[in-house]
Design a protein around this motif. Structure first.
Motif, PDB file in Angstrom:
ATOM      1  N   PRO A  63       4.442  -2.960  -6.255  1.00 46.88           N
ATOM      2  CA  PRO A  63       4.460  -1.524  -5.930  1.00 46.88           C
ATOM      3  C   PRO A  63       4.231  -0.664  -7.168  1.00 46.88           C
ATOM      4  O   PRO A  63       4.671  -0.995  -8.272  1.00 46.88           O
ATOM      5  CB  PRO A  63       5.874  -1.307  -5.377  1.00 46.88           C
ATOM      6  CG  PRO A  63       6.329  -2.654  -4.940  1.00 46.88           C
ATOM      7  CD  PRO A  63       5.711  -3.612  -5.920  1.00 46.88           C
ATOM      8  N   MET A  64       3.537   0.436  -6.957  1.00 49.42           N
ATOM      9  CA  MET A  64       3.219   1.363  -8.042  1.00 49.42           C
ATOM     10  C   MET A  64       3.368   2.798  -7.565  1.00 49.42           C
ATOM     11  O   MET A  64       3.278   3.072  -6.369  1.00 49.42           O
ATOM     12  CB  MET A  64       1.777   1.137  -8.526  1.00 49.42           C
ATOM     13  CG  MET A  64       1.502  -0.235  -9.080  1.00 49.42           C
ATOM     14  SD  MET A  64      -0.258  -0.488  -9.448  1.00 49.42           S
ATOM     15  CE  MET A  64      -0.245  -2.206  -9.987  1.00 49.42           C
ATOM     16  N   TYR A  65       3.566   3.680  -8.512  1.00 46.99           N
ATOM     17  CA  TYR A  65       3.511   5.114  -8.228  1.00 46.99           C
ATOM     18  C   TYR A  65       2.044   5.544  -8.171  1.00 46.99           C
ATOM     19  O   TYR A  65       1.142   4.778  -8.514  1.00 46.99           O
ATOM     20  CB  TYR A  65       4.260   5.894  -9.303  1.00 46.99           C
ATOM     21  CG  TYR A  65       5.747   5.621  -9.343  1.00 46.99           C
ATOM     22  CD1 TYR A  65       6.589   6.180  -8.395  1.00 46.99           C
ATOM     23  CD2 TYR A  65       6.293   4.797 -10.331  1.00 46.99           C
ATOM     24  CE1 TYR A  65       7.965   5.928  -8.422  1.00 46.99           C
ATOM     25  CE2 TYR A  65       7.657   4.541 -10.369  1.00 46.99           C
ATOM     26  CZ  TYR A  65       8.484   5.111  -9.402  1.00 46.99           C
ATOM     27  OH  TYR A  65       9.824   4.849  -9.424  1.00 46.99           O
ATOM     28  N   GLY A  66       1.831   6.774  -7.775  1.00 48.98           N
ATOM     29  CA  GLY A  66       0.469   7.281  -7.655  1.00 48.98           C
ATOM     30  C   GLY A  66      -0.313   7.262  -8.950  1.00 48.98           C
ATOM     31  O   GLY A  66      -1.540   7.172  -8.938  1.00 48.98           O
ATOM     32  N   ASN A  67       0.397   7.311 -10.091  1.00 52.42           N
ATOM     33  CA  ASN A  67      -0.289   7.285 -11.395  1.00 52.42           C
ATOM     34  C   ASN A  67      -0.502   5.870 -11.922  1.00 52.42           C
ATOM     35  O   ASN A  67      -0.978   5.677 -13.037  1.00 52.42           O
ATOM     36  CB  ASN A  67       0.501   8.103 -12.420  1.00 52.42           C
ATOM     37  CG  ASN A  67       1.888   7.526 -12.686  1.00 52.42           C
ATOM     38  OD1 ASN A  67       2.278   6.502 -12.122  1.00 52.42           O
ATOM     39  ND2 ASN A  67       2.655   8.200 -13.529  1.00 52.42           N
ATOM     40  N   GLY A  68      -0.145   4.862 -11.112  1.00 47.20           N
ATOM     41  CA  GLY A  68      -0.352   3.481 -11.507  1.00 47.20           C
ATOM     42  C   GLY A  68       0.807   2.833 -12.220  1.00 47.20           C
ATOM     43  O   GLY A  68       0.778   1.623 -12.488  1.00 47.20           O
TER      44      GLY A  68
END
Length: 291
Positions: free
Chosen positions: A12-17
């Motif tokens: 899993p990652m945030y929108g900014n990677g």
């Protein structure tokens, strides 16, 4: 021997990677609760190709610490550089994984003898159970059954993730390698049939979104219960197709986001699922009763 339903878990990652460890923690607990038999971390589905070595090792450490022996943890440690594969495998062993998964060297297209020597070097260098991974659709090289048979003679090469989608390959590998060599399907579309023919389980992308169904399917198929296995497989059949409409893990990450389990984060050069496929993936989730 590790058997049953193993998940090739996403990272899993945030929108900014940036990596989202909180969502990873929740995913792991969900899998254990739903009956997943083992977790493969930082494989292809885990976007290992775009993780730094530090991130790769941190993901393994966090997984081992969180699982804490409740189910097996297998780390993806393959590389197209033999020295790098040895290094990653040694690091994973030091971090406490139960086994390592090593993909065939990609891009450089070695010969069968090169493949044999690559895997033998890793096996001779690091004393940990190792599972080969053959996925020619991504690596441009096919690890042939005869080479697998040679490698199976090495003590710590204990199995293979076979992702050609050719069921006959499973029978060939079993004949060459014997009953003590583990065979896992790496192709969700043909996984049921491979298990009914004697494979020991799956290392599955679909398991990310349907862990309970995949676990039950594996139990039935490994037991030879075709009727039950086919009924369960019918529920996830659309997922086995629609989660590969774009390169894995693009669709499965979108599906998990749609289910509210992770955020919409993925690293370039991969991009979020194209809008034209949203309805297809959503429909497959609905057919499986997941949304």
């Amino acid at each position: 021997m590790i058997t049953g339903s193993l998940v090739a878990i996403v990272t899993p990652m945030y929108g900014n990677g940036e990596l989202d460890w909180e969502s990873m923690h929740a995913l792991v607990e969900h899998h254990i609760d739903q009956g997943t038999d083992g977790i493969v971390v930082v494989g292809t589905t885990g976007e290992s190709a775009t993780l730094t070595v530090q991130e790769h090792c941190e993901a393994i450490k966090r997984m081992v610490d969180q699982v804490n022996g409740r189910i097996p943890v297998i780390a993806g440690t393959g590389a197209n550089s033999t020295a790098e594969a040895v290094h990653l495998t040694a690091e994973a062993k030091a971090l406490g994984v139960d086994a390592c998964l090593l993909v065939t060297p990609y891009y450089n297209k070695p010969t069968q003898e090169g493949l044999y020597l690559h895997f033998k070097t890793v096996a001779d260098s690091v004393a940990i159970p190792q599972i080969l991974y053959n996925v020619p659709g991504r690596t441009a090289v096919d690890l042939l059954p005869e080479t697998i048979g040679r490698l199976s003679q090495l003590d710590n090469i204990v199995g293979i993730k076979e992702a050609t989608g050719i069921v006959e390959r499973g029978r060939q590998i079993r004949e060459l390698c014997g009953e003590d060599f583990a065979i896992y399907s790496g192709d969700d579309a043909t996984g049921m049939e491979l298990m009914l023919q004697g494979a020991n389980g799956v290392i599955s992308v679909v398991n990310n979104v349907a862990p309970k169904l995949m676990h039950e399917l594996c139990v039935a198929a490994i037991a030879g219960d075709r009727t039950t296995a086919e009924a369960l497989n019918a529920r996830i059949e659309a997922l086995s197709t629609n989660l590969f409409l774009e390169a894995n893990p693009i669709p499965v990450k979108w599906a998990l986001k749609e289910m509210g389990m992770i955020k919409e984060g993925i690293r370039l050069p991969l991009t979020p699922l194209s809008e034209c496929y949203h309805s297809d993936v959503r429909s497959a989730l609905q057919k499986a009763g997941l949304v």
